[in-house]
Design an enzyme around this catalytic site. Structure first.
Site, short mmCIF file in Angstrom:
data_model
loop_
_atom_site.label_atom_id
_atom_site.label_comp_id
_atom_site.label_asym_id
_atom_site.label_seq_id
_atom_site.Cartn_x
_atom_site.Cartn_y
_atom_site.Cartn_z
N CYS A 33 0.83 -1.21 0.00
CA CYS A 33 0.00 0.00 0.00
C CYS A 33 0.86 1.26 0.00
O CYS A 33 0.35 2.36 -0.17
CB CYS A 33 -0.95 0.00 1.20
SG CYS A 33 -0.11 -0.04 2.78
N ASP A 35 2.51 2.53 2.50
CA ASP A 35 2.50 3.28 3.76
C ASP A 35 3.78 3.04 4.57
O ASP A 35 4.36 1.97 4.52
CB ASP A 35 1.29 2.87 4.60
CG ASP A 35 -0.01 3.33 3.95
OD1 ASP A 35 0.08 4.06 2.95
OD2 ASP A 35 -1.09 2.98 4.44
N CYS A 59 -2.45 5.55 5.64
CA CYS A 59 -3.90 5.67 5.67
C CYS A 59 -4.38 6.06 7.07
O CYS A 59 -3.60 6.05 8.04
CB CYS A 59 -4.52 4.34 5.27
SG CYS A 59 -4.35 3.09 6.53
N CYS A 103 -2.96 -2.67 8.76
CA CYS A 103 -2.41 -1.37 9.16
C CYS A 103 -1.91 -1.43 10.61
O CYS A 103 -0.91 -0.80 10.96
CB CYS A 103 -3.47 -0.28 9.03
SG CYS A 103 -4.41 -0.39 7.49
#
Ligand code: FES
Length: 145
Positions: A33, A35, A59, A103
């Site tokens: 992603c 991140d 995010c 996450c």
């Protein structure tokens, strides 16, 4: 979709920033992603985490989990900080949607990376701490296999 606590930590993240000359600093990313999370620890002679700061390029869930993770590790010993798993962070946030669970893994790994750095700098071993990965996506793939 998100709990009030997630929204609160996303809108008002705690402990954002950097620590100069940290006792330990760890950076972890997720190539899937894109991140990135970086965590800074200030640890005293007794091995107690006195201060924590983080920077997350990611995010909303990554920001909320890093914020909560810093709150949970603050004041703990390095050994106790290992109990702050992604599961513990998620519980403290009253849960995350399934697609956002990864996450919280970033937060757990960033804690481990900062502890690892601290241990290396001080030539000590933290029992139960495994060498962290730079890219959490590798770990997820390994777990899926
Ligand atoms: Fe990658 Fe949240 S989408 S950490």
């Amino acid at each position: 979709m998100y709990s009030d606590k997630v929204m609160d930590h996303f809108n008002n993240p705690r402990n954002v920033g950097e620590i100069e000359n940290p006792s330990g600093v760890g950076t972890v990313g997720n190539a899937k992603c894109g991140d990135i999370m970086r965590m800074y620890f200030d640890i005293d002679e007794q091995g107690v985490i006195r201060d924590v700061k983080f920077k997350t390029f990611g995010c909303g869930a990554a920001i909320a989990t890093s914020s909560m993770a810093t709150e949970l590790v603050k004041g703990k010993t390095v050994q106790e900080a290992l109990t702050v798993t992604n599961q513990a962070v998620m519980e403290a946030l009253d849960g995350l949607p399934p697609v956002k669970v990864h996450c919280s893994l970033l937060a757990e790994e960033a804690i481990h990376a900062a502890l690892w750095d601290y241990a290396e700098k001080n030539h000590i071993t933290i029992e139960g701490l495994k060498k962290p990965v730079d890219d959490i996506a590798e770990k997820e793939e390994a777990e899926e296999e």
